[in-house]
Design an enzyme around this catalytic site. Structure first.
Site, short mmCIF file in Angstrom:
data_model
loop_
_atom_site.label_atom_id
_atom_site.label_comp_id
_atom_site.label_asym_id
_atom_site.label_seq_id
_atom_site.Cartn_x
_atom_site.Cartn_y
_atom_site.Cartn_z
N ASP A 90 -4.80 7.50 -11.77
CA ASP A 90 -6.03 8.22 -12.14
C ASP A 90 -6.69 7.53 -13.32
O ASP A 90 -7.89 7.68 -13.56
CB ASP A 90 -5.72 9.68 -12.50
CG ASP A 90 -5.12 10.43 -11.32
OD1 ASP A 90 -5.22 9.92 -10.19
OD2 ASP A 90 -4.56 11.51 -11.54
N SER A 147 0.81 -1.22 0.00
CA SER A 147 0.00 0.00 0.00
C SER A 147 0.84 1.27 0.00
O SER A 147 0.50 2.25 -0.64
CB SER A 147 -0.90 0.01 1.24
OG SER A 147 -1.78 -1.08 1.18
N THR A 194 0.61 -8.81 -12.25
CA THR A 194 -0.40 -9.36 -13.16
C THR A 194 0.16 -9.39 -14.58
O THR A 194 0.71 -8.40 -15.05
CB THR A 194 -1.68 -8.49 -13.10
OG1 THR A 194 -2.19 -8.55 -11.77
CG2 THR A 194 -2.73 -8.98 -14.09
N SER A 247 -8.45 12.51 -9.54
CA SER A 247 -7.91 11.59 -8.53
C SER A 247 -8.95 11.24 -7.47
O SER A 247 -9.10 10.08 -7.09
CB SER A 247 -6.70 12.21 -7.84
OG SER A 247 -5.74 12.54 -8.79
N GLU A 257 -4.31 -2.03 -7.35
CA GLU A 257 -4.38 -0.59 -7.68
C GLU A 257 -4.86 0.22 -6.48
O GLU A 257 -5.48 1.28 -6.63
CB GLU A 257 -5.26 -0.33 -8.91
CG GLU A 257 -4.77 -0.99 -10.18
CD GLU A 257 -3.38 -0.52 -10.58
OE1 GLU A 257 -2.45 -1.37 -10.55
OE2 GLU A 257 -3.19 0.67 -10.90
N GLY A 258 -4.55 -0.24 -5.28
CA GLY A 258 -4.90 0.46 -4.05
C GLY A 258 -6.09 -0.20 -3.39
O GLY A 258 -7.17 -0.30 -3.98
C1 LIG Z 1 -3.89 -11.21 -7.72
C2 LIG Z 1 -3.10 -9.97 -7.47
C3 LIG Z 1 -2.63 -9.23 -8.54
C4 LIG Z 1 -1.84 -8.10 -8.33
N1 LIG Z 1 -1.35 -7.42 -9.42
C5 LIG Z 1 -0.45 -6.43 -9.21
C6 LIG Z 1 0.23 -5.82 -10.31
O1 LIG Z 1 -0.04 -6.11 -11.49
N2 LIG Z 1 1.20 -4.92 -10.03
C7 LIG Z 1 1.52 -4.56 -8.76
O2 LIG Z 1 2.43 -3.75 -8.58
N3 LIG Z 1 0.89 -5.09 -7.68
C8 LIG Z 1 -0.08 -6.01 -7.89
N4 LIG Z 1 -0.71 -6.60 -6.81
C9 LIG Z 1 -0.38 -6.18 -5.47
C10 LIG Z 1 -1.45 -5.28 -4.85
O3 LIG Z 1 -1.48 -4.03 -5.49
C11 LIG Z 1 -1.15 -5.19 -3.36
O4 LIG Z 1 -1.46 -6.46 -2.81
C12 LIG Z 1 -1.93 -4.11 -2.67
O5 LIG Z 1 -1.48 -2.84 -3.08
C13 LIG Z 1 -1.83 -4.19 -1.15
O6 LIG Z 1 -0.52 -4.30 -0.75
P1 LIG Z 1 -0.08 -5.45 0.30
O7 LIG Z 1 -0.64 -6.73 -0.22
O8 LIG Z 1 1.37 -5.35 0.52
O9 LIG Z 1 -0.88 -5.12 1.61
P2 LIG Z 1 -0.47 -4.11 2.77
O10 LIG Z 1 -0.09 -2.80 2.22
O11 LIG Z 1 0.49 -4.78 3.66
O12 LIG Z 1 -1.87 -3.94 3.52
C14 LIG Z 1 -2.45 -4.98 4.31
C15 LIG Z 1 -3.79 -4.47 4.80
O13 LIG Z 1 -3.62 -3.27 5.57
C16 LIG Z 1 -4.39 -2.20 5.03
N5 LIG Z 1 -3.64 -0.94 5.14
C17 LIG Z 1 -2.39 -0.68 4.71
N6 LIG Z 1 -2.05 0.60 4.98
C18 LIG Z 1 -3.13 1.16 5.58
C19 LIG Z 1 -3.40 2.47 6.09
N7 LIG Z 1 -2.51 3.45 6.02
N8 LIG Z 1 -4.61 2.69 6.65
C20 LIG Z 1 -5.55 1.69 6.73
N9 LIG Z 1 -5.34 0.45 6.26
C21 LIG Z 1 -4.14 0.18 5.71
C22 LIG Z 1 -4.60 -2.58 3.57
O14 LIG Z 1 -5.74 -1.95 3.03
C23 LIG Z 1 -4.74 -4.09 3.66
O15 LIG Z 1 -6.05 -4.42 3.99
C24 LIG Z 1 -1.56 -7.69 -7.01
C25 LIG Z 1 -2.05 -8.42 -5.92
C26 LIG Z 1 -2.79 -9.55 -6.14
C27 LIG Z 1 -3.30 -10.32 -4.94
#
Ligand SMILES: Cc1cc2nc3c(=O)[nH]c(=O)nc-3n(C[C@H](O)[C@H](O)[C@H](O)COP(=O)(O)OP(=O)(O)OC[C@H]3O[C@@H](n4cnc5c(N)ncnc54)[C@H](O)[C@@H]3O)c2cc1C
Length: 403
Positions: A254, A142, A168, A330, A380-381
Site C-alpha cells: 500500500d 506474481s 533491487t 489498497s 511491486e506487482g
Molecule cells: C529490474 C527488476 C527489479 C526487480 N526488483 C525486485 C525487488 O527489489 N524485489 C523483489 O522481490 N522483486 C523484484 N523484481 C521482481 C518483480 O517484482 C517480478 O518480476 C514481478 O512481480 C513479476 O513476477 P515474474 O517475473 O515471476 O512474472 P510472472 O509472475 O511469472 O508473470 C509473467 C506474466 O504473467 C502475468 N500474470 C501472472 N499471473 C497472472 C494472473 N493471475 N492473471 C493475469 N496475468 C498474470 C504477469 O502480469 C506477467 O505479465 C524485480 C524485477 C525486475 C525485472
C-alpha cells in the site's frame, strides 16, 4: 475532501528534489546507463540531505511508511504528510533519473517496508540502514503466496534458507527485507518478513543481472543458507494467524505501489517535457484553447499523452493522501500503479515516435526513458496483477475466487 493542489509545506522539498534531480542526476544519467553495475559515487552526498528530509517527518524521496494504527495526538481533518511528500519528492527525483533514485542510499523499498510494519524498537534500530526488498524467487513472482524460502525458529534466532532473485539494490544495500515462510503447510499466513543485514553468515550475493533499463540500479540474485538472524529481526507479529492471511506483509505494498507510480510519473513528465521542446523546435506547439482535432497531429497526440499523465498523477496523489490520512488505500494504490505503469510505457514510447530519429538515438535521453519505463509496470506487482486486485476489490471477491 481531497485538495488536489500540492500542499504549500511540500514546496521546499519538491524544489530541493528538483534541484538535485536537475543538477546531479540528469548530468550523470547517461554515464551510469552505460556503466551498468558501476556504483554511482556521486549519490553518497545525497544521503545526508535525504536523511534530513526524512527525519523532518516530511518524507523524502524513497522511504515513508503506511501505518494502520494511529499514532495518537493526530490532528483531525485532512493531513498532507510523509507519504504525499515522499511521492512528490520521488516524482522530481525520477524526472532526473529513476535508476539513480533506486540506487540512493537508505531509500530502498525495504526501508518502506520497515517504516510500514516495524515496531518502535525496530524503527530505531534500523533507522540508519539502507534496505532492499526480497520477495521474488525462481518459482515465485506474481503469486507471492507461493514463496518457498523458509524460516525456522531455533532458540533466539530464525534460520533462513532459500534463493531470491531480481532484488533491487540487493548488492549495495546494507540489509535486505526477506519474505520467508514459517510453515509452508499454513499457507500465506505463515509468510513473514525478516531483516537480514549484510555480512550475516549464510547470506550471499550470487550475481548481478544485465537489464533493459534502470541500468544504474543493481539487481541481484541472493542466496540464504542456514542464515541466522536474531528473532527480533522479524517485522510485525510472529503469530501465524490463518484468519488474517498475510495482511501484515502485504500492507507494505500500500506504500510501495504509490511510490512506484510516482517513479513512473517522474519519467513520463521528463519524456513529455523533452518532447514538447523538440516539437516546439520543429514548429509544433500545443494549443490548450483549441480542440485536439484542429491541431497538428503531433500536438493532438501529445494532448492525449498529457491526459494519461494527469490521470496517473492524480490517482497517485490520492493514494498517498489516503495513506497519510489513515484511510485504507489498497484499491487506490493498485489503480495508481496500474494507470501510471501503463501510461509511462505508452508515453515514453510515443515520445520516441513523435521525436523521430532523435528520440531513438543516444543523443537524447528519450530512448533511455523508454527502456527505463517498462520495469515500472512490472515490479511491486505487474499491470495484470494490479488489474486483478482492482477487480477483486470492486467485486468483493477473494484471491481464491478471482485469480
Ligand atoms: C529490474 C527488476 C527489479 C526487480 N526488483 C525486485 C525487488 O527489489 N524485489 C523483489 O522481490 N522483486 C523484484 N523484481 C521482481 C518483480 O517484482 C517480478 O518480476 C514481478 O512481480 C513479476 O513476477 P515474474 O517475473 O515471476 O512474472 P510472472 O509472475 O511469472 O508473470 C509473467 C506474466 O504473467 C502475468 N500474470 C501472472 N499471473 C497472472 C494472473 N493471475 N492473471 C493475469 N496475468 C498474470 C504477469 O502480469 C506477467 O505479465 C524485480 C524485477 C525486475 C525485472
Amino acid at each position: 475532501m481531497i485538495n488536489l493542489e500540492v500542499p504549500k509545506k511540500a514546496g521546499a522539498l519538491v524544489n530541493q528534489a528538483y534541484q538535485a534531480a536537475s543538477q546531479v542526476l540528469r548530468p550523470i544519467s547517461r554515464k551510469y546507463d552505460r556503466a551498468e553495475h558501476a556504483y554511482p559515487t556521486e549519490l553518497d552526498m545525497f544521503a545526508a540531505v535525504l536523511d534530513g528530509l526524512n527525519s523532518s517527518g516530511e518524507g523524502g524521496a524513497g522511504a515513508a511508511g503506511v501505518r494502520r494504527e494511529d499514532t495518537g495526538g493526530a490532528k483531525s481533518g485532512n493531513r498532507n504528510g510523509g507519504n504525499l511528500s515522499t511521492v512528490l519528492g520521488t516524482i522530481e527525483m525520477c524526472w532526473g533519473d529513476v535508476g539513480l533514485l533506486l540506487s540512493m542510499p537508505r531509500q530502498g523499498l525495504g526501508n518502506a517496508a520497515i517504516a510500514s510494519v516495524a515496531n518502535p524498537e525496530q524503527l530505531e534500530r534500523f533507522a540508519k540502514i539502507w534496505a532492499a526488498m526480497a520477495i521474488t524467487e525462481p518459482d515465485c513472482g506474481s503469486d507471492s503466496a507461493a514463496i518457498t524460502a523458509s524460516a525456522r525458529l531455533d532458540g533466539d534466532e530464525y534460520v533462513l534458507n532459500g534463493e531470491k532473485i531480481f532484488v533491487t539494490a540487493g548488492q549495495r544495500a546494507d540489509a535486505v527485507v526477506v519474505w520467508a515462510s514459517l510453515d509452508r503447510s499454513k499457507g500465506r499466513a505463515a509468510i513473514k518478513s525478516f531483516v537480514v543485514e549484510k555480512g550475516t553468515p549464510g547470506f550471499e550475493v550470487v550475481r548481478l543481472e544485465h537489464k533493459l533499463g534502470i541500468r544504474a540500479s543493481d539487481t541481484a540474485v541472493l542466496r540464504f543458507e542456514e542464515c541466522r538472524v536474531p528473532k527480533e529481526n522479524l517485522l510485525g507479529s510472529p503469530e501465524v494467524d490463518t484468519k488474517k492471511g498475510f495482511a501484515g506483509v502485504m500492507q507494505t505494498f500500500d506504500n510501495t505501489r504509490p511510490l512506484v507510480a510516482a517513479m513512473a510519473i517522474g519519467v513520463a513528465r521528463a519524456a513529455l517535457e523533452e518532447t514538447a521542446r523538440v516539437l516546439a523546435e520543429a514548429g509544433v506547439t500545443v494549443d490548450y484553447d483549441k480542440p485536439a482535432n484542429n491541431q497538428h497531429a503531433a500536438a493532438a497526440a501529445y494532448l492525449q499523452l498529457e491526459a494519461d499523465y494527469e490521470a496517473a498523477y492524480l490517482l497517485t496523489l490520492e493514494s498517498a493522501w489516503m495513506a497519510d490520512n489513515r484511510k485504507p488505500n489498497s484499491l487506490q494504490a493498485s489503480m495508481a500503479k496500474a494507470k501510471a505503469g501503463r501510461s509511462v510505457v505508452d508515453i515514453t514510447l510515443r515520445c520516441v515516435e513523435l521525436t523521430g530519429t532523435l528520440g531513438y538515438t543516444e543523443e537524447s535521453l528519450l530512448e533511455k526513458w523508454s527502456r527505463d519505463a517498462k520495469i515500472l509496470d512490472i515490479f511491486e506487482g505487474t499491470q495484470q496483477i494490479q488489474q486483478l486486485i482492482v477487480a477483486r476489490r470492486l467485486l468483493g471477491k477473494t484471491s481464491a475466487e478471482l485469480r
